[in-house]
Enzyme design. Structure first.
Site, PDB file in Angstrom:
ATOM      1  N   HIS A 419      -3.188 -46.799  54.524  1.00  0.00           N
ATOM      2  CA  HIS A 419      -4.614 -46.882  54.854  1.00  0.00           C
ATOM      3  C   HIS A 419      -5.263 -45.515  55.031  1.00  0.00           C
ATOM      4  CE1 HIS A 419      -8.361 -48.673  56.173  1.00  0.00           C
ATOM      5  NE2 HIS A 419      -7.841 -49.889  56.019  1.00  0.00           N
ATOM      6  N   ASP A 423      -8.050 -48.638  51.401  1.00  0.00           N
ATOM      7  CA  ASP A 423      -8.499 -49.592  52.418  1.00  0.00           C
ATOM      8  C   ASP A 423      -8.336 -51.012  51.914  1.00  0.00           C
ATOM      9  OD1 ASP A 423     -12.055 -49.034  51.795  1.00  0.00           O
ATOM     10  OD2 ASP A 423     -10.506 -50.057  50.633  1.00  0.00           O
TER      11      ASP A 423
END
Lengths: 447, 344, 328
Positions: A419, A423
């Site tokens: 991340h 995303d």
């Protein structure tokens, strides 16, 4: 009569040391050329090292378990053959770049001169080259990897003979730069394989502090192999480096399954190995990666390194542990090429015949834990990549289609992603793209 | 230019031809033999023709009708040490030289037991024992080979004569000229019989040659040449004897032109429609067998009974040979690959 | 087996071989144009008339058909003639005798024709279209004949002996250029080179050149040049064209994987085409490159030196061809 120094080989660029695991010969024993002299471990993989010449082992300079720097002399052989220092292992030059740094003189001159080109699609193999390949048991997938100096980049007899020379003298398998995936991956075969028993390959520890603390029969102490050590190190590091997020998508594999079953016989007859789901899945992944290049990158500090090539790592479980051979430039391969590469790398991973280059440089990894029955898995990213796809078992399930209930072959795919740059939107879109490619597969296609 | 020294051979008195004798030194027995062979030739060729019409002979069938006297008379002049190179209308010559009717039948029918073992047909065979070397289809090509045989005889101090034949058309072939040039300058024991039967296939002799007498070409080689009546077996024999004797004693080659008529077409398939009927009618009166029959009948050598016996004997012999030959197999196909080399 | 102290020329070797055979066997005799008193147009039979006499050295009329036909005639009754065509080019005048009489005789009659026909062949001597022909291809196609083409003095002597002793008709192609340009050691004594056996004149493992006659010399020179670059060229001298030594041809291909077929005769339909077909059929799996041929242009042999040099192969052309093939 001349003396030959046996040195610790450099089984991959940027390696600096190796550990002696087991000597197969004692001082005074005779050894034949190419006979296994010792086993070493570098990074995470054990390798058998063949003797560079026939003769008598006169000196063993380091004991087992000792780690020494590469190019250190570790043994001596007295031989009749006329040779100077002979290097073991494939010349570093067999890797992507020409030999850099103080590489020992490679035994075969040819491959050192050029960068290995990706096998051109439709490369021509002369009758003689095919005859030799057949006699030496070299499958087409391996042949396609051999650099060619003949006209049009073809593999000539000379190229093949050099390759065979190197292969004989070189390490069968080389250490990977990247670590294995989080779960024991399987060979790319359809369901039913049990995981190999690693414990049986580990050494017992009978003495020392721990042995006193954990005595038999209630306890047994095993020495973690280098492979396991590296794996544990790698996993810890990965978890500490990447903030992991996972997304699971459901994939209707019915069409793919139909295509697979339709083509199974002719494919196997033609290629000599079974047609599994893996080529289909890899093909879809490659296509999706082209659309989402960020998923095919790595991070250095505050920079994103986009990789223009797609090197697919396929996790393979071997009796010594996990290994992730890499299909280089997977985007240049067609379906059959992917199938062959997957089969070939898997086979050679298990028989310890991979070269160092084949375990390095991956940009994305796939693991198929579905073979063990796992429905949904949660993989740990293979550093320095930023995403990892795991495929679960493909089962017949009742699903709703057009408000009716249908029986379809369903599998759950998990994308683990870093991340720091990927995303949920990106990860989800990427995985959905893969899924849609598979769900809409044209099952009339001949593969 | 170096020449071969002439060999002098001694002729036995018995064989010497008395000068001027009209019959070349033949006995009554000889006369009957000559008749027999000529008659048998005709019977044999008629049978071959019949077999051809019945489809039992492949390829072609050639008739020497009208040529019987030439073939038989000339061959009869040879001895056991001499060689003969007959042409396709000289069947009688083979018989004179001792070839059997059975062998000839097998050969013509291309059977495995034929002398050429089916590799070639008609008279295209070689029988070294009887010193018979058949021609090949390229007319004239055998003449240089005959010259070679003559040469070998001289080199080995032999006394063999070599008799060979050519037609009025074939005599124009270059190989014949080269062969005569060699034979004449080296004084080789060659006898060339030019069988002028008026036609070479459909081409009359007037379209082959600018001369009347084909034997005139002998002048160009500096050798003797005569033109005689080819339908008179005794004349043919006498002149042949002279030539053979000359050859044997080192006198070099001779040319004998025998004038006859080809009474049938070029081969069985050819009706010879191009030959004027009048010409054929004229020559029918010169039939060599009929003429000779009259000669020996006049001598009392051929009473009716004898004639019947001879004809029956011939008919039976030929029929027998034909029947036996027809029962013989062709050689097995695989044999085609064998025998190209003496030392493979 | 002792060796002669000095190398002799190809011409001397033929002469010696012929002379030895004539001494050994009385039935051997020589015939042709100008072979006796003149000693032969190229002096191969110089001194023969004096030694053997006019019954064994015969000056014939000018007529190739007569010469060949007469040779055959004498052969079928037991002699062993060695007939000469003054230039190989003139054999065409006796073509009918050769292909219809000589070649077919044994097949039809089972009688041997033990004759030899010597054919001074080849170009590079500024002889023009009618004195430079290599006619072997015409006769290569005729079952019943045997063809030999020596490239060195030792082979020339050994093969003339073999040809004379063989019961079949043998065409002996002696190359005019090699007469005086090829010198070599010849083993002493009665040494016969078997017909149908090729010889590796130079051993190599990278590329093979399959050749005969002048081709052997170009190939050997080219091999020396290629060796400097580390390329080992094998030179296979066929020596016999009919029968061909198939085993040797395939052996050289197996050894190297790449083959160049070379001959001075023109390209299309030359003996090399048959060799190529044999290799393609029987050594296919050993090929690491296409089978290539190098030969003279498909034209009559030209007269002017510049034209003839362009027409013919030469060492440099062989090197160029080997380099191209080697790089494949």
């Amino acid at each position: 009569m001349s003396k030959i120094d046996v040195v610790m080989p450099q089984l991959g660029e940027s390696l600096t040391e190796g550990t002696i695991i087991k000597w197969h010969k004692k001082p005074g024993e005779k050894v034949k050329k190419d006979e296994t002299l010792l086993e070493i471990s570098t990074d995470k993989v054990d390798s058998e090292i063949p003797a560079p010449a026939s003769g008598v082992v006169t000196k063993i300079l380091f004991p087992e378990q000792k780690t020494v720097e590469v190019r250190t002399v570790i043994a001596e052989i007295e031989t009749d053959e006329d040779s100077a220092v002979v290097v073991l292992g494939p010349a570093p030059a067999a890797a992507k770049q020409p030999a850099k740094g103080p590489a020992p003189p490679p035994p075969a001159p040819v491959a050192a001169q050029r960068p290995v080109s990706a096998p051109a699609p439709g490369r021509f193999y002369s009758p003689l080259v095919l005859t030799i390949a057949r006699e030496e048991g070299i499958p087409m997938a391996e042949l396609e990897q051999i650099p060619g100096t003949g006209e049009g980049g073809r593999v000539s007899k000379k190229d093949l003979q050099s390759y065979l020379e190197q292969r004989k003298q070189g390490a069968p398998a080389a250490p990977a730069r990247s670590a294995p995936p989080s779960q024991p991956a399987q060979p790319a075969q359809p369901a039913g394989r049990a995981a190999p028993r690693i414990e049986s390959t580990l050494k017992h520890v009978d003495s020392g502090e721990l042995a006193a603390k954990y005595p038999p029969p209630k306890y047994e102490i095993l020495q973690m192999s280098n492979v396991l050590l590296k794996m544990s190190e790698h996993m810890m590091k990965s978890v500490q480096t990447s903030p992991h997020v996972w997304g699971v998508h459901e994939c209707d594999m019915t069409r793919v399954d139909t295509a697979r079953r339709r083509n199974a016989e002719s494919f196997e007859r033609r290629e000599g190995f079974k047609l599994t789901f893996m080529p289909f899945i890899c093909d879809a992944i490659v296509k999706a990666l082209k659309q989402f290049p960020l998923v095919n990158s790595s991070i250095e500090g505050d920079k994103i390194i986009l990789k223009k090539m797609i090197n697919l790592g396929i996790a393979v479980a071997t009796e010594n542990g996990l290994i992730v051979p890499v299909i280089k430039d997977a985007d240049e391969k067609n379906f059959t090429g992917l199938g062959r590469a997957i089969n070939d790398l898997g086979t050679r991973a298990r028989t310890k015949k991979l070269t160092p280059a084949e375990i390095e440089g991956g940009t994305f990894t796939i693991t198929n834990y579905g073979v063990f029955g796992t429905v949904i898995g949660v993989p740990i990213i293979n550093q320095p990549q930023v995403a990892f796809l795991g495929t679960g078992s493909i089962e017949k399930r009742a699903v709703v289609i057009n408000d009716g209930i249908a029986v379809r072959s369903i599998g759950y795919f998990t994308l683990g992603f870093d991340h720091r740059i990927v995303d949920g939107a990106l990860g989800g879109s990427f995985l959905e793209t893969v899924v849609k490619l598979l769900e809409n597969f044209d099952d009339n296609q001949v593969v | 230019m170096a020449t071969l020294t002439r060999t002098k051979s001694r002729l036995s008195k018995r064989r010497a031809i008395p000068r001027g004798s009209p019959d070349g030194g033949v006995t009554n027995a000889d006369l009957l033999k000559l008749y027999y062979f000529m008659l048998e030739t005709r019977e044999f060729e008629d049978t071959i023709n019949r077999l051809y019409q019945q489809g039992k002979i492949v390829g072609g069938a050639y008739s020497g009708r009208g040529n019987e006297a030439t073939a038989v008379g000339s061959a009869y002049a040879l001895g056991p040490e001499d060689y003969i190179f007959p042409l396709h209308r000289d069947l009688g010559a083979h018989r004179v030289r001792g070839q059997t009717v059975e062998n000839l039948m097998l050969q013509y029918l291309g059977r495995a037991t034929g002398m050429a073992r089916g590799r070639d047909g008609t008279g295209h065979y070689a029988d070294p024992e009887k010193r018979i070397y058949g021609n090949i289809s390229h007319l004239g090509a055998m003449v240089p080979v005959a010259v070679g045989v003559a040469l070998a005889s001289v080199l080995r101090n032999g006394r063999s004569a070599v008799m060979t034949y050519i037609g009025d058309g074939g005599v124009n072939v270059g190989e014949v000229h080269e062969a005569l040039a060699m034979a004449s300058v080296m004084h080789l024991p060659l006898i060339l019989i030019i069988e002028n039967n008026q036609y070479a296939y459909s081409t009359p002799v007037s379209k082959q040659h600018n001369v009347e007498r084909l034997s005139d070409r002998a002048i160009g080689y500096g050798i003797p040449g005569v033109t005689i009546d080819g339908t008179d077996v005794l004349a043919v024999h006498r002149v042949s004897r002279e030539a053979v004797d000359r050859a044997r004693r080192g006198g070099g080659p001779s040319i004998i032109e025998t004038v006859t008529m080809r009474m049938r077409g070029h081969a069985a398939h050819d009706t010879a429609w191009y030959v004027p009927k009048k010409l054929l009618q004229r020559w029918e009166k010169e039939d060599p067998i009929e003429k000779f029959e009259r000669v020996i009948t006049a001598k009392g050598l051929l009473p009716k009974e004898k004639k019947k016996t001879i004809m029956l004997e011939i008919k039976n012999a030929v029929e027998d040979a034909a029947r036996k030959a027809l029962e013989e197999p062709y050689p097995p196909g695989e044999q085609a690959a064998e025998g190209v080399y003496a030392n493979p | 087996m002792s060796r002669l102290p000095e190398p002799i020329t190809y011409l001397e070797a033929i002469s010696d071989g012929l002379r030895e055979e004539m001494r050994r066997d009385e039935s051997v005799f020589v015939l042709g144009e100008d072979v006796g008193a003149y000693g032969g147009a190229f002096k191969v039979t110089k001194g023969f008339l004096e030694e053997f006499g006019e019954r064994r050295v015969i000056d014939t009329v000018l007529g190739e058909a007569a010469i060949i036909g007469a040779a055959m005639g004498s052969a079928i009754v037991g002699m062993r003639p060695v007939a000469e065509m003054q230039f190989a080019d003139f054999v065409t005048n006796g073509f009918n005798q050769l292909v219809n009489n000589v070649a077919k005789f044994h097949y039809r009659t089972n009688i041997a024709v033990p004759m030899v026909l010597r054919l001074p062949s080849g170009g590079g001597i500024r002889g023009g279209p009618f004195h430079s022909t290599n006619p072997e291809a015409w006769f290569f196609h005729v079952p019943g004949l045997k063809l030999v083409a020596p490239s060195t003095p030792a082979d020339a002597k050994g093969l003339i002996k073999a040809a004379i002793r063989d019961p079949d008709p043998v065409l002996y192609f002696e190359h005019k250029y090699l007469y005086r340009h090829s010198k070599g050691e010849v083993p002493d004594g009665d040494v016969v080179v078997p017909i149908g056996k090729a010889e590796v004149k130079r051993s190599g493992s990278d590329i093979a050149v399959v050749t005969y006659g002048t081709g052997v010399h170009w190939a050997l020179e080219a091999a020396e040049i290629m060796a400097k670059d580390g390329v080992q060229v094998e030179v296979l001298d066929l020596r016999s064209l009919l029968p061909l030594d198939k085993q040797a041809i395939i052996g050289s291909v197996r050894k190297t994987g790449k083959v160049l077929i070379l001959h001075e005769d023109t390209l299309t339909g030359g003996v090399g085409a048959e060799v190529a077909a044999i290799i393609a059929q029987e050594a296919f799996e050993y090929l690491d490159g296409p089978v290539r041929r190098l030969a003279s242009l498909d034209t009559p042999v030209p007269y002017a030196p510049t034209l003839e040099d362009y027409f013919l192969p030469n060492t440099q052309k062989v090197v160029d061809a080997l380099k191209i093939l080697g790089a494949y």
